[in-house]
Scaffold this motif. Structure first.
Motif, PDB file in Angstrom:
ATOM      1  N   TRP A 177       0.834  -1.196   0.000  1.00  0.00           N
ATOM      2  CA  TRP A 177       0.000   0.000   0.000  1.00  0.00           C
ATOM      3  C   TRP A 177       0.868   1.245   0.000  1.00  0.00           C
ATOM      4  N   THR A 178       0.233   2.390  -0.195  1.00  0.00           N
ATOM      5  CA  THR A 178       0.939   3.670  -0.260  1.00  0.00           C
ATOM      6  C   THR A 178       1.432   4.067   1.128  1.00  0.00           C
ATOM      7  N   ARG A 179       2.657   4.508   1.176  1.00  0.00           N
ATOM      8  CA  ARG A 179       3.226   5.035   2.414  1.00  0.00           C
ATOM      9  C   ARG A 179       3.702   6.460   2.142  1.00  0.00           C
ATOM     10  N   LYS A 180       3.246   7.385   2.979  1.00  0.00           N
ATOM     11  CA  LYS A 180       3.663   8.787   2.871  1.00  0.00           C
ATOM     12  C   LYS A 180       4.183   9.235   4.228  1.00  0.00           C
ATOM     13  N   ASN A 181       5.408   9.729   4.229  1.00  0.00           N
ATOM     14  CA  ASN A 181       6.009  10.241   5.460  1.00  0.00           C
ATOM     15  C   ASN A 181       6.305  11.726   5.293  1.00  0.00           C
ATOM     16  N   PRO A 182       5.602  12.602   6.042  1.00  0.00           N
ATOM     17  CA  PRO A 182       4.409  12.336   6.854  1.00  0.00           C
ATOM     18  C   PRO A 182       3.184  12.166   5.972  1.00  0.00           C
ATOM     19  N   PRO A 183       2.043  11.748   6.548  1.00  0.00           N
ATOM     20  CA  PRO A 183       1.683  11.562   7.957  1.00  0.00           C
ATOM     21  C   PRO A 183       1.637  10.099   8.405  1.00  0.00           C
ATOM     22  N   ASN A 184       2.085   9.154   7.511  1.00  0.00           N
ATOM     23  CA  ASN A 184       2.150   7.742   7.899  1.00  0.00           C
ATOM     24  C   ASN A 184       0.797   7.208   8.386  1.00  0.00           C
ATOM     25  N   TYR A 185      -0.205   7.405   7.539  1.00  0.00           N
ATOM     26  CA  TYR A 185      -1.577   7.091   7.919  1.00  0.00           C
ATOM     27  C   TYR A 185      -1.768   5.645   8.351  1.00  0.00           C
ATOM     28  N   VAL A 186      -1.350   4.700   7.521  1.00  0.00           N
ATOM     29  CA  VAL A 186      -1.663   3.296   7.796  1.00  0.00           C
ATOM     30  C   VAL A 186      -1.033   2.842   9.103  1.00  0.00           C
ATOM     31  N   GLU A 187       0.239   3.116   9.275  1.00  0.00           N
ATOM     32  CA  GLU A 187       0.944   2.644  10.469  1.00  0.00           C
ATOM     33  C   GLU A 187       0.385   3.288  11.740  1.00  0.00           C
ATOM     34  N   ARG A 188       0.106   4.587  11.697  1.00  0.00           N
ATOM     35  CA  ARG A 188      -0.388   5.286  12.886  1.00  0.00           C
ATOM     36  C   ARG A 188      -1.847   4.928  13.170  1.00  0.00           C
ATOM     37  N   ALA A 189      -2.639   4.738  12.133  1.00  0.00           N
ATOM     38  CA  ALA A 189      -4.040   4.375  12.346  1.00  0.00           C
ATOM     39  C   ALA A 189      -4.159   3.023  13.027  1.00  0.00           C
ATOM     40  N   HIS A 190      -3.287   2.085  12.698  1.00  0.00           N
ATOM     41  CA  HIS A 190      -3.324   0.774  13.353  1.00  0.00           C
ATOM     42  C   HIS A 190      -3.238   0.904  14.867  1.00  0.00           C
ATOM     43  N   VAL A 191      -2.392   1.806  15.337  1.00  0.00           N
ATOM     44  CA  VAL A 191      -2.161   1.917  16.777  1.00  0.00           C
ATOM     45  C   VAL A 191      -3.406   2.443  17.488  1.00  0.00           C
ATOM     46  N   LEU A 192      -4.202   3.246  16.808  1.00  0.00           N
ATOM     47  CA  LEU A 192      -5.458   3.696  17.397  1.00  0.00           C
ATOM     48  C   LEU A 192      -6.466   2.561  17.529  1.00  0.00           C
ATOM     49  N   LEU A 193      -6.191   1.445  16.848  1.00  0.00           N
ATOM     50  CA  LEU A 193      -7.079   0.288  16.896  1.00  0.00           C
ATOM     51  C   LEU A 193      -6.479  -0.854  17.708  1.00  0.00           C
ATOM     52  N   GLY A 194      -5.379  -0.573  18.406  1.00  0.00           N
ATOM     53  CA  GLY A 194      -4.792  -1.588  19.275  1.00  0.00           C
ATOM     54  C   GLY A 194      -3.889  -2.568  18.577  1.00  0.00           C
TER      55      GLY A 194
END
Length: 666
Positions: free
Chosen positions: A531-548
């Motif tokens: 999938w697409t990765r953009k730094n910033p804001p690193n949506y996929v990786e950071r969103a996972h953490v909001l879901l545990g």
């Protein structure tokens, strides 16, 4: 003030550029094969978790029974459980400024040794001896004022409160204070070990606020039963953090500081926020639980109807849920909402509402506030104007004044302690291992079932390449490496842990055993599902953490599900292996799944703190890579090209397990 046509046109062009940038920030990525899959998965997971608010809690008794557990989980997710020691604050007032009807103390204290909190304390110019006043802790938003600290941008609030009989302490934040740390570690700085370490700057801001309250209640002029906390934006979020953690907060007034998971994740609004706005949601909470911990204390939930990063859809869900929770206590009069017309900022109606609510609950005065616009932070005709020049409010006027023992700039490396499990004796090994695995499942693999089901085939081509569904909404790929004979004795599943990892045939030969066939596993986000990765804001990786979760935890799931499928499909034993990050994912899969027969890894990182290591939520609060490799015992384990510190600990664990003969180190 009159503006020229050129100025107006320039402002219009700037506004359009900002709008385009905002639209791009929140746009759904469509360019790579895994984009639709992962975005849909995250959106559905966010909605599912959010829908659990008060699930099974239909009475006050149920909520009260849950609350001690929720508070402990909450503090853990901030990196604050067990609570740090309340070390001496060592407060220092370096200077006092006298104003009209108020005074300002320029001060600092240490929330932990070396963690300096710079602050301005506003108080009435004259206070009757022995009288205790209500107090307000004002926590700052993201207003960059350089070396002056962001506390200076909110000075008009301190002045208003002091002139109206309050003691008001305005504290700098970590990133935008006089001694600047970092709020954007995973947003842009690539500090992915924050996830493994269980570190979030939200935890530091919460702790600094709790220690600020310690300071306030220590003062002879403060009534410890009458303390409010308030702030806007990042300060609104910190208001929630502090009020939920510290019951000494009698009144909470967050302004534009909270949305919910369907907005942060489903609408990608996490992309508009830095890391201080989020805890690591290890226990998969509906986000409104955070605000719910404040009940039944008075809470005013303030927002604006055109705020792009705290939209009204979330605002309405949150306040409706809070009203339901407060009704369980029979205190519906203590929770209220204010919606202002406009964008993400203070306006007159917001300031009036905040001041009036605090007056009502701390002073018993519900009267209208008529003077909220006096001494504004800035004025349209002169944006640089402040009631007090910002540089005059510096606690440390020159860089040379900054204490040499400060840890603010490295607080992310020391704030949350790392676990260092000692290798137990042989008779305690099983209990030691079970305890660590149980804790990993609780805080790093939350939501994993006891056994991950085998994957199912979505597509199989003529060359044996597989598209597999591993969990609802997630697919990964597996393919044979070389020719697969009809009769197979055992399978080695080699894991590609990163898109850039290339496992060459020569390395595979060092991992496999005679008679073993090799399949390559490309878990989610690698190869055919990248999938697409953009730094910033690193949506996929950071969103996972909001879901545990983390992306790498999901990849461990994929490895287990794929291994179980191959064992069922081929009716043979399966081992797992890999190089670098892939080897670590394989080791976790072998640890968690009894059906996996062993592991073979090469060139793995020595620690989850290392660049390129897989990131698993809170794992370093439990153990590290050497411990995990050792806990694969008594299953066979083959290690190649690992650091001596890793191999020595693995040998010690295998020896304690009585399985030294099943460990091969090359």
């Amino acid at each position: 003030m009159k503006r020229s046509l050129l100025q107006v046109l320039s402002m219009m062009i700037w506004a359009s550029q900002v709008a385009v940038a905002q639209e791009d920030r929140y746009a759904v990525n469509r360019g790579l094969p895994g984009d639709a899959m992962i975005q849909t998965y995250l959106e559905h997971a966010a909605a599912r978790i959010s829908g659990r608010f008060l699930e099974g809690t239909d009475s006050l008794e149920n909520w009260k029974a849950m609350r001690p557990r929720l508070r402990q989980e909450y503090l853990y997710m901030l990196g604050l459980w067990p609570l740090p020691e309340r070390t001496p604050l060592n407060p220092v007032i370096r200077k006092t400024i006298d104003g009209q009807g108020f005074a300002v103390d320029l001060m600092h204290f240490q929330s932990r040794p070396g963690l300096y909190v710079t602050a301005n304390l506003y108080r009435p110019a004259i206070v009757e001896h022995g009288r205790r006043l209500p107090a307000v802790l004002y926590v700052c938003g993201h207003s960059s004022r350089g070396r002056d600290g962001n506390k200076t941008a909110y000075q008009s609030h301190g002045i208003w409160y002091a002139r109206h009989g309050y003691v008001c302490l305005i504290v700098d934040t970590v990133q935008l204070g006089e001694i600047a740390g970092i709020h954007h570690g995973t947003y842009r700085e690539g500090r992915w070990w924050w996830h493994s370490r269980g570190y979030t700057p939200a935890g530091v801001e919460c702790w600094n606020g709790m220690r600020a309250i310690d300071y306030l209640v220590s003062r002879d002029d403060v009534d410890p039963a009458r303390i409010a906390v308030t702030g806007i934006s990042g300060g609104g979020a910190s208001t929630f953090w502090i009020a939920a953690a510290d019951e000494r907060v009698a009144v909470a007034v967050p302004v534009s500081g909270m949305a919910d998971l369907p907005c942060y994740v489903g609408q990608r609004l996490i992309n508009g926020h830095c890391d201080c706005m989020f805890l690591h949601n290890a226990f998969q909470w509906p986000w409104t639980y955070i605000a719910g911990l404040i009940a039944p204390r008075p809470l005013l939930f303030v927002n604006s109807d055109q705020d792009p990063i705290f939209p009204m859809s979330a605002n309405e869900r949150i306040i409706n849920r809070l009203e339901r929770l407060y009704s369980l206590f029979g205190t519906s009069d203590r929770v209220d909402a204010v919606v202002s017309i406009g964008g993400h900022e203070y306006r007159k109606d917001i300031r009036q509402a905040c001041y009036r609510f605090i007056n009502t609950w701390l002073k018993g005065d519900p009267g209208l506030v008529e003077d909220s616009e006096v001494d504004l932070v800035s004025r349209e005709e002169d944006p640089s104007h402040y009631p007090i020049p910002a540089s005059n409010l510096r606690v440390f006027p020159d860089d040379s004044d900054i204490p040499a023992d400060q840890i603010n700039t490295v607080v992310d490396r020391v704030f949350v302690p790392m676990a260092v499990p000692e290798v137990p004796s042989a008779h305690r090994l099983n209990a030691w291992r079970e305890q660590l695995v149980r804790e990993l499942r609780r805080v790093s693999f939350s939501g994993f079932p006891e056994r991950i089901p085998p994957a199912r085939v979505v597509h199989r081509d003529g060359q044996g390449r597989l598209r597999l569904a591993t969990e609802q909404g997630i697919e990964c790929c597996a393919m044979p490496v070389g020719v697969v004979p009809e009769m197979v004795r055992q399978v080695l599943l080699v894991v590609a842990g990163r898109e850039e990892e290339v496992v060459v045939p020569a390395v595979i030969e060092t991992l496999k055993q005679d008679g073993e066939v090799v399949f390559r596993c490309e878990p989610r986000g690698v190869g055919g599902t990248r999938w697409t990765r953009k730094n910033p804001p690193n949506y996929v990786e950071r969103a996972h953490v909001l879901l545990g979760r983390t992306v790498d935890a999901g990849r461990v799931w994929d490895v287990v599900a794929t291994a179980r499928f191959l064992a069922m499909d081929r009716k043979v034993p399966v081992r797992v292996g890999g190089v670098g990050a892939g080897g670590i994912l394989a080791a976790y899969a072998a640890l968690l799944e009894p059906e996996i027969g062993g592991a073979a890894v090469s060139g793995v990182p020595a620690s989850h703190m290392d660049e390129g290591a897989p990131q698993l939520l809170n794992v370093l609060r439990v153990c590290d890579i050497a411990d995990v490799l050792g806990m694969v015992a008594p299953k066979p384990l083959r290690l190649r090209a690992v650091a001596p510190s890793v191999s020595e600990k693995v040998k010690a664990i295998y020896a304690a397990a009585g399985a030294s003969d099943r460990l091969l180190i090359e």
